[in-house]
Write a protein that holds these residues in place. Structure first.
Motif, PDB file in Angstrom:
ATOM      1  N   TYR A   1      -4.628 -26.322 -75.589  1.00  0.00           N
ATOM      2  CA  TYR A   1      -5.854 -26.477 -76.379  1.00  0.00           C
ATOM      3  C   TYR A   1      -6.004 -27.922 -76.832  1.00  0.00           C
ATOM      4  N   ALA A   2      -7.265 -28.309 -77.094  1.00  0.00           N
ATOM      5  CA  ALA A   2      -7.599 -29.683 -77.442  1.00  0.00           C
ATOM      6  C   ALA A   2      -7.839 -29.874 -78.920  1.00  0.00           C
ATOM      7  N   LEU A   3      -7.966 -28.788 -79.656  1.00  0.00           N
ATOM      8  CA  LEU A   3      -8.283 -28.867 -81.093  1.00  0.00           C
ATOM      9  C   LEU A   3      -7.745 -27.633 -81.785  1.00  0.00           C
ATOM     10  N   VAL A   4      -7.264 -27.834 -83.000  1.00  0.00           N
ATOM     11  CA  VAL A   4      -6.897 -26.723 -83.875  1.00  0.00           C
ATOM     12  C   VAL A   4      -7.399 -27.045 -85.283  1.00  0.00           C
TER      13      VAL A   4
ATOM     14  N   VAL B   1      -2.815 -23.143 -94.145  1.00  0.00           N
ATOM     15  CA  VAL B   1      -1.740 -23.563 -93.250  1.00  0.00           C
ATOM     16  C   VAL B   1      -0.602 -22.556 -93.303  1.00  0.00           C
ATOM     17  N   ASP B   2      -0.099 -22.194 -92.142  1.00  0.00           N
ATOM     18  CA  ASP B   2       1.030 -21.275 -92.053  1.00  0.00           C
ATOM     19  C   ASP B   2       1.883 -21.708 -90.866  1.00  0.00           C
ATOM     20  N   ARG B   3       3.135 -22.064 -91.125  1.00  0.00           N
ATOM     21  CA  ARG B   3       4.023 -22.557 -90.073  1.00  0.00           C
ATOM     22  C   ARG B   3       4.202 -21.546 -88.939  1.00  0.00           C
TER      23      ARG B   3
ATOM     24  N   LEU C   1       6.118 -30.427 -81.284  1.00  0.00           N
ATOM     25  CA  LEU C   1       4.670 -30.588 -81.458  1.00  0.00           C
ATOM     26  C   LEU C   1       4.140 -29.653 -82.537  1.00  0.00           C
ATOM     27  N   GLY C   2       4.630 -28.422 -82.569  1.00  0.00           N
ATOM     28  CA  GLY C   2       4.165 -27.481 -83.579  1.00  0.00           C
ATOM     29  C   GLY C   2       4.445 -27.962 -84.988  1.00  0.00           C
ATOM     30  N   GLU C   3       5.623 -28.497 -85.225  1.00  0.00           N
ATOM     31  CA  GLU C   3       5.965 -28.991 -86.556  1.00  0.00           C
ATOM     32  C   GLU C   3       5.109 -30.195 -86.920  1.00  0.00           C
ATOM     33  N   ARG C   4       4.846 -31.064 -85.971  1.00  0.00           N
ATOM     34  CA  ARG C   4       4.027 -32.239 -86.253  1.00  0.00           C
ATOM     35  C   ARG C   4       2.580 -31.855 -86.565  1.00  0.00           C
ATOM     36  N   MET C   5       2.052 -30.878 -85.837  1.00  0.00           N
ATOM     37  CA  MET C   5       0.707 -30.400 -86.134  1.00  0.00           C
ATOM     38  C   MET C   5       0.666 -29.708 -87.496  1.00  0.00           C
ATOM     39  N   HIS C   6       1.684 -28.917 -87.774  1.00  0.00           N
ATOM     40  CA  HIS C   6       1.753 -28.231 -89.063  1.00  0.00           C
ATOM     41  C   HIS C   6       1.708 -29.238 -90.210  1.00  0.00           C
TER      42      HIS C   6
ATOM     43  N   PRO D   1      -9.793 -27.718 -95.724  1.00  0.00           N
ATOM     44  CA  PRO D   1      -9.707 -27.284 -94.324  1.00  0.00           C
ATOM     45  C   PRO D   1     -10.300 -28.332 -93.386  1.00  0.00           C
ATOM     46  N   GLY D   2      -9.587 -28.621 -92.313  1.00  0.00           N
ATOM     47  CA  GLY D   2     -10.044 -29.620 -91.360  1.00  0.00           C
ATOM     48  C   GLY D   2      -9.546 -29.309 -89.974  1.00  0.00           C
ATOM     49  N   VAL D   3      -9.709 -30.276 -89.066  1.00  0.00           N
ATOM     50  CA  VAL D   3      -9.333 -30.076 -87.672  1.00  0.00           C
ATOM     51  C   VAL D   3      -8.410 -31.191 -87.213  1.00  0.00           C
ATOM     52  N   LEU D   4      -7.662 -30.881 -86.170  1.00  0.00           N
ATOM     53  CA  LEU D   4      -6.707 -31.823 -85.584  1.00  0.00           C
ATOM     54  C   LEU D   4      -6.945 -31.891 -84.091  1.00  0.00           C
TER      55      LEU D   4
END
Length: 215
Positions: free
Chosen positions: A144-147, A152-154, A92-97, A106-109
């Motif tokens: 969390y529901a939003l980031v 961006v930093d992996r 999940l972290g890689e997909r969000m990254h 800059p935006g939100v996911l």
């Protein structure tokens, strides 16, 4: 008020195709595979509607999973002018990254598990990025529901125990390690476990629970 009045911003939605038995699996004991799938679809449509009320459709990307060619994805893209992109391999972290990295500003996911998320709160989170390096909306189960991030930093998503109640606490530690300023404008609830269904039923103005109440 229209999204244009507030300015547009990039918004990514991580979206699984509604396939019975492969979505909302922790709700299957309460709803059955078909019922859990119907709820997943309703939640996803609600998330898209919330996003459309907050920003321009041209700024919204559905990052698809399970079946990238699913008719629902094509319908949403054709009806609203959304972009479709396949989620990459990885946790999940890689997909969000990757989704955040693909933004041209800059935006939100978000995902589609949090029906309490509103267009106003989406815009508030985006506005927080003018003074914070990262913005999150923690949820009661420890995730969390939003980031959203200014850059961006992996490392933000490194060594996180995804799917546990430690996700937000570990993420706060990563933010501290990066020396970033953090904003958390609200704390919400999401729909992931059978015990969440009663609350969802109490908020039928948001989403109708297949089959009614569970008490």
């Amino acid at each position: 008020m229209s999204a244009d009045a507030h300015g547009t911003f990039p918004l990514a939605i991580l979206a699984k195709a509604p396939i019975p038995g492969q979505v909302k699996t922790r709700l299957i004991p309460a709803l059955g595979a078909e019922g859990a799938c119907r709820l997943h679809e309703r939640l996803l449509r609600h998330a898209v509607a919330t996003a459309l009320a907050a920003t321009s459709p041209q700024c919204i990307t559905l990052w698809t999973a399970l079946d990238h060619a699913h008719p629902m994805f094509r319908e949403l893209a054709d009806r609203h002018g959304l972009r479709l992109r396949a989620q990459p391999e990885g946790d999940l972290g890689e997909r969000m990254h990757q989704a955040l990295q693909a933004m041209d500003a800059p935006g939100v996911l978000i995902g589609n598990d949090c029906p309490a998320l509103t267009p106003a709160l989406l815009r508030r989170c985006q506005a927080a990025l003018t003074h914070a390096d990262a913005v999150f909306l923690p949820v009661e189960d420890g995730g969390y529901a939003l980031v959203g991030v200014r850059r961006v930093d992996r490392r933000l998503f490194a060594d996180i125990d995804w799917g546990t109640n430690r996700v937000m606490a570990q993420t706060r530690a990563r933010v501290d390690e990066l020396g970033w300023r953090l904003a958390c404008p609200a704390r919400l609830w999401d729909v992931d476990r059978p015990e969440d269904l009663n609350r969802l039923a109490d908020h039928s103005d948001l989403i109708t629970v297949p089959g009614g109440r569970y008490r």
